[in-house]
Design a protein around this motif. Structure first.
Motif, PDB file in Angstrom:
ATOM      1  N   ALA A 133      -9.989 -13.773 -15.628  1.00 52.59           N
ATOM      2  CA  ALA A 133     -10.953 -13.985 -14.550  1.00 52.59           C
ATOM      3  C   ALA A 133     -10.240 -14.321 -13.235  1.00 52.59           C
ATOM      4  CB  ALA A 133     -11.921 -15.103 -14.924  1.00 52.59           C
ATOM      5  N   ALA A 134      -9.193 -15.141 -13.322  1.00 52.17           N
ATOM      6  CA  ALA A 134      -8.444 -15.520 -12.112  1.00 52.17           C
ATOM      7  C   ALA A 134      -7.720 -14.319 -11.509  1.00 52.17           C
ATOM      8  CB  ALA A 134      -7.452 -16.632 -12.453  1.00 52.17           C
ATOM      9  N   ILE A 135      -7.118 -13.497 -12.372  1.00 56.04           N
ATOM     10  CA  ILE A 135      -6.392 -12.325 -11.872  1.00 56.04           C
ATOM     11  C   ILE A 135      -7.364 -11.323 -11.250  1.00 56.04           C
ATOM     12  CG2 ILE A 135      -4.950 -10.366 -12.544  1.00 56.04           C
ATOM     13  CD1 ILE A 135      -3.750 -12.188 -14.726  1.00 56.04           C
ATOM     14  N   LYS A 136      -8.524 -11.132 -11.870  1.00 53.36           N
ATOM     15  CA  LYS A 136      -9.530 -10.235 -11.298  1.00 53.36           C
ATOM     16  C   LYS A 136      -9.990 -10.731  -9.924  1.00 53.36           C
ATOM     17  CE  LYS A 136     -11.577  -8.125 -15.413  1.00 53.36           C
ATOM     18  NZ  LYS A 136     -12.810  -8.004 -16.233  1.00 53.36           N
ATOM     19  N   LYS A 137     -10.206 -12.023  -9.813  1.00 45.41           N
ATOM     20  CA  LYS A 137     -10.626 -12.593  -8.530  1.00 45.41           C
ATOM     21  C   LYS A 137      -9.553 -12.368  -7.481  1.00 45.41           C
ATOM     22  CE  LYS A 137     -12.415 -16.867  -6.469  1.00 45.41           C
ATOM     23  NZ  LYS A 137     -12.768 -18.288  -6.720  1.00 45.41           N
ATOM     24  N   PHE A 138      -8.301 -12.527  -7.854  1.00 47.20           N
ATOM     25  CA  PHE A 138      -7.170 -12.285  -6.951  1.00 47.20           C
ATOM     26  C   PHE A 138      -7.123 -10.819  -6.533  1.00 47.20           C
ATOM     27  CE2 PHE A 138      -2.699 -11.102  -6.301  1.00 47.20           C
ATOM     28  CZ  PHE A 138      -2.306 -12.029  -5.339  1.00 47.20           C
ATOM     29  N   GLN A 139      -7.303  -9.915  -7.495  1.00 44.61           N
ATOM     30  CA  GLN A 139      -7.268  -8.481  -7.194  1.00 44.61           C
ATOM     31  C   GLN A 139      -8.402  -8.075  -6.260  1.00 44.61           C
ATOM     32  OE1 GLN A 139      -7.324  -7.196 -11.289  1.00 44.61           O
ATOM     33  NE2 GLN A 139      -5.107  -6.861 -11.343  1.00 44.61           N
ATOM     34  N   GLY A 143      -7.780  -6.500  -2.403  1.00 46.54           N
ATOM     35  CA  GLY A 143      -7.993  -5.057  -2.412  1.00 46.54           C
ATOM     36  C   GLY A 143      -7.105  -4.290  -3.367  1.00 46.54           C
ATOM     37  N   ILE A 144      -6.741  -4.907  -4.497  1.00 47.23           N
ATOM     38  CA  ILE A 144      -5.872  -4.249  -5.478  1.00 47.23           C
ATOM     39  C   ILE A 144      -6.739  -3.466  -6.458  1.00 47.23           C
ATOM     40  CG2 ILE A 144      -4.157  -4.625  -7.292  1.00 47.23           C
ATOM     41  CD1 ILE A 144      -3.454  -7.282  -5.826  1.00 47.23           C
ATOM     42  N   ARG A 145      -6.397  -2.227  -6.690  1.00 40.99           N
ATOM     43  CA  ARG A 145      -7.160  -1.392  -7.620  1.00 40.99           C
ATOM     44  C   ARG A 145      -6.262  -0.919  -8.762  1.00 40.99           C
ATOM     45  NH1 ARG A 145      -8.944   1.167  -2.513  1.00 40.99           N
ATOM     46  NH2 ARG A 145      -7.636   2.942  -3.007  1.00 40.99           N
ATOM     47  N   PRO A 146      -6.847  -0.832  -9.989  1.00 36.38           N
ATOM     48  CA  PRO A 146      -8.208  -1.238 -10.369  1.00 36.38           C
ATOM     49  C   PRO A 146      -8.294  -2.745 -10.598  1.00 36.38           C
ATOM     50  CG  PRO A 146      -7.082  -0.386 -12.294  1.00 36.38           C
ATOM     51  CD  PRO A 146      -6.119  -0.213 -11.141  1.00 36.38           C
ATOM     52  N   VAL A 147      -9.507  -3.273 -10.489  1.00 30.22           N
ATOM     53  CA  VAL A 147      -9.733  -4.695 -10.770  1.00 30.22           C
ATOM     54  C   VAL A 147      -9.990  -4.815 -12.269  1.00 30.22           C
ATOM     55  CG1 VAL A 147     -11.186  -6.693 -10.291  1.00 30.22           C
ATOM     56  CG2 VAL A 147     -10.654  -5.072  -8.458  1.00 30.22           C
ATOM     57  N   PRO A 153       2.480  -4.229 -11.690  1.00 28.58           N
ATOM     58  CA  PRO A 153       3.456  -4.316 -10.596  1.00 28.58           C
ATOM     59  C   PRO A 153       2.857  -4.666  -9.235  1.00 28.58           C
ATOM     60  CG  PRO A 153       3.867  -2.373 -11.946  1.00 28.58           C
ATOM     61  CD  PRO A 153       2.566  -2.939 -12.402  1.00 28.58           C
ATOM     62  N   THR A 154       1.729  -4.055  -8.870  1.00 23.14           N
ATOM     63  CA  THR A 154       1.136  -4.339  -7.555  1.00 23.14           C
ATOM     64  C   THR A 154       0.622  -5.762  -7.476  1.00 23.14           C
ATOM     65  OG1 THR A 154       0.513  -2.014  -7.259  1.00 23.14           O
ATOM     66  CG2 THR A 154      -0.628  -3.627  -5.882  1.00 23.14           C
ATOM     67  N   THR A 155      -0.049  -6.207  -8.526  1.00 22.25           N
ATOM     68  CA  THR A 155      -0.555  -7.582  -8.560  1.00 22.25           C
ATOM     69  C   THR A 155       0.599  -8.572  -8.483  1.00 22.25           C
ATOM     70  OG1 THR A 155      -2.481  -6.908  -9.859  1.00 22.25           O
ATOM     71  CG2 THR A 155      -1.916  -9.238  -9.909  1.00 22.25           C
ATOM     72  N   HIS A 247      -5.402  -4.183  13.270  1.00 20.74           N
ATOM     73  CA  HIS A 247      -6.673  -3.488  13.030  1.00 20.74           C
ATOM     74  C   HIS A 247      -6.886  -3.284  11.528  1.00 20.74           C
ATOM     75  CE1 HIS A 247      -5.046   0.545  11.967  1.00 20.74           C
ATOM     76  NE2 HIS A 247      -4.111   0.295  12.867  1.00 20.74           N
ATOM     77  N   GLU A 248      -8.131  -3.033  11.186  1.00 20.07           N
ATOM     78  CA  GLU A 248      -8.474  -2.757   9.785  1.00 20.07           C
ATOM     79  C   GLU A 248      -7.848  -1.437   9.355  1.00 20.07           C
ATOM     80  OE1 GLU A 248     -12.462  -1.735   7.100  1.00 20.07           O
ATOM     81  OE2 GLU A 248     -12.685  -2.823   8.999  1.00 20.07           O
ATOM     82  N   THR A 249      -7.289  -1.417   8.138  1.00 17.05           N
ATOM     83  CA  THR A 249      -6.656  -0.201   7.655  1.00 17.05           C
ATOM     84  C   THR A 249      -7.688   0.860   7.283  1.00 17.05           C
ATOM     85  OG1 THR A 249      -5.113   0.732   6.032  1.00 17.05           O
ATOM     86  CG2 THR A 249      -6.585  -1.002   5.255  1.00 17.05           C
ATOM     87  N   THR A 250      -7.289   2.099   7.433  1.00 13.88           N
ATOM     88  CA  THR A 250      -8.172   3.218   7.050  1.00 13.88           C
ATOM     89  C   THR A 250      -7.706   3.864   5.745  1.00 13.88           C
ATOM     90  OG1 THR A 250      -6.849   4.693   8.428  1.00 13.88           O
ATOM     91  CG2 THR A 250      -8.796   3.694   9.434  1.00 13.88           C
ATOM     92  N   THR A 251      -6.629   3.347   5.142  1.00 11.25           N
ATOM     93  CA  THR A 251      -6.109   3.877   3.874  1.00 11.25           C
ATOM     94  C   THR A 251      -5.875   2.720   2.909  1.00 11.25           C
ATOM     95  OG1 THR A 251      -3.826   3.757   4.687  1.00 11.25           O
ATOM     96  CG2 THR A 251      -4.985   5.842   4.986  1.00 11.25           C
ATOM     97  N   TYR A 252      -5.468   3.062   1.676  1.00 10.96           N
ATOM     98  CA  TYR A 252      -5.203   2.027   0.675  1.00 10.96           C
ATOM     99  C   TYR A 252      -3.989   1.214   1.108  1.00 10.96           C
ATOM    100  CZ  TYR A 252      -4.317  -0.052  -3.956  1.00 10.96           C
ATOM    101  OH  TYR A 252      -4.115  -0.930  -5.003  1.00 10.96           O
ATOM    102  N   LEU A 253      -4.198  -0.065   1.356  1.00 13.19           N
ATOM    103  CA  LEU A 253      -3.170  -0.907   1.953  1.00 13.19           C
ATOM    104  C   LEU A 253      -1.909  -1.030   1.095  1.00 13.19           C
ATOM    105  CD1 LEU A 253      -2.706  -2.838   4.429  1.00 13.19           C
ATOM    106  CD2 LEU A 253      -3.386  -4.689   2.913  1.00 13.19           C
ATOM    107  N   HIS A 254      -2.050  -0.917  -0.227  1.00 15.00           N
ATOM    108  CA  HIS A 254      -0.919  -1.166  -1.126  1.00 15.00           C
ATOM    109  C   HIS A 254      -0.127   0.097  -1.464  1.00 15.00           C
ATOM    110  CE1 HIS A 254      -2.411  -5.211  -1.405  1.00 15.00           C
ATOM    111  NE2 HIS A 254      -3.588  -4.764  -1.775  1.00 15.00           N
ATOM    112  N   GLU A 255      -0.378   1.173  -0.738  1.00 18.32           N
ATOM    113  CA  GLU A 255       0.419   2.385  -0.893  1.00 18.32           C
ATOM    114  C   GLU A 255       1.660   2.234  -0.022  1.00 18.32           C
ATOM    115  OE1 GLU A 255       2.278   5.129  -1.889  1.00 18.32           O
ATOM    116  OE2 GLU A 255       0.301   5.407  -2.836  1.00 18.32           O
ATOM    117  N   LYS A 256       2.787   1.905  -0.665  1.00 17.75           N
ATOM    118  CA  LYS A 256       3.999   1.580   0.097  1.00 17.75           C
ATOM    119  C   LYS A 256       4.776   2.805   0.569  1.00 17.75           C
ATOM    120  CE  LYS A 256       5.101  -3.061  -1.488  1.00 17.75           C
ATOM    121  NZ  LYS A 256       6.185  -3.936  -2.020  1.00 17.75           N
TER     122      LYS A 256
END
Length: 293
Positions: A133-139, A143-147, A153-155, A247-256
């Motif tokens: 539950a805590a990890i899902k709330k963090f995700q 904005g980490i997908r999937p929740v 790795p991303t989390t 500014h707000e991102t227009t793409t998935y923020l975690h795509e490095k």
């Protein structure tokens, strides 16, 4: 007279014979009359009725009701008493049904415990319902997908960057200061030395478009700016130098593999919060350098 006596004796003998036959037929407790053994079920139900006793016998006493025979001839064994076994104690770290465990479980638990605010976590490297539950709330928050509650790795990367950000490294002024750690790719806000927006995630300029470290000032704001060269809307735009701004991102923020053209990309909730905190003249401090730029 002799003939009369003989006839009388014959009549008496016949009466005794008839009365004896009737007694054997209707007394279910008789030992030797009729076919012997138990009376037929139909006969017992008729003699017993609803009262629980049969009709009077020849001595005028009520006789016990005949038991209704059961279909099974073998009596059921009496169950032996058993000792009650107490239910096992419920573990406080119940396993999470359908919540996968990631390869960075213990590290993510450690970082979430350090950050706080996401619920109870047990730092033991084992997934539980509370950990999930805590990890899902963090995700969801970042904005980490999937929740799905998995410590992947991303989390792990996001949790590590946030938990190791040193807010005191940003040299704030007396008013509001927006701080960006380019190395960890995090951003937060201070008022004096007090944190008024906790560190959150960002993505700055990619290779060839490095966001420069330095101290700047917000000099232009627009709730919805149009980017002329890149033809895209920039929500909650706050410019600070050389065409670069928050500014707000227009793409998935975690795509490095990608990045901005120098701007500081934000999740929607963070872009809104910084818009509320900022104004023309807000101090901006960027430290470090994004890896690979």
């Amino acid at each position: 007279m002799k003939r009369v006596r003989i006839i009388s004796r014959l009549v008496a003998l016949m009466v005794v014979t008839l009365v004896g036959a009737g007694a054997c037929a209707f007394d279910p407790q008789a030992g030797g009359g009729g076919g012997g053994g138990a009376a037929p079920a139909g006969a017992a139900e008729q003699a017993t009725g609803a009262s629980g006793t049969s009709g009077p016998d020849q001595r005028g006493r009520p006789t016990p009701a005949a038991p209704t025979p059961t279909r099974s001839a073998t009596p059921k064994p009496t169950p032996k008493p058993t000792r009650s076994t107490p239910a096992p104690a419920t573990s406080t770290a119940a396993p999470a049904a359908g919540c996968p465990q990631g390869e960075h479980q213990r590290a993510v638990e450690t970082y979430l415990a350090r950050l706080g605010g996401f619920g109870s976590v047990t730092v033991d490297g084992r997934q539980s319902a509370a950990d999930c539950a805590a990890i899902k709330k963090f995700q969801r928050r970042y904005g980490i997908r999937p929740v799905e509650g998995r410590a992947g790795p991303t989390t792990h990367d996001v949790a590590q960057r946030l938990a190791t950000t040193e807010t005191a490294r940003c040299k704030a002024g007396t008013g509001t200061t927006f701080c960006v750690d380019l190395t960890r790719q995090t951003v937060w806000a201070l008022r004096g030395s007090k944190v008024i927006m906790a560190p959150t995630v960002t993505r700055t300029g990619m290779s060839g478009y490095r966001t420069p470290a330095g101290t700047y000032t917000v000099n232009y704001r627009n709730p919805k700016e149009w980017s002329d060269p890149y033809e895209v809307w920039l929500p909650y735009w706050q410019h600070f130098t050389q065409g670069m701004g928050f500014h707000e991102t227009t793409t998935y923020l975690h795509e490095k593999s990608i990045g901005s053209h120098g701007c500081v990309n934000l999740l929607h909730v963070d872009a809104v919060r910084m818009w509320e905190l900022g104004k023309v003249g807000t101090r901006v401090v960027l430290i470090g350098r994004r890896p690979g730029t």
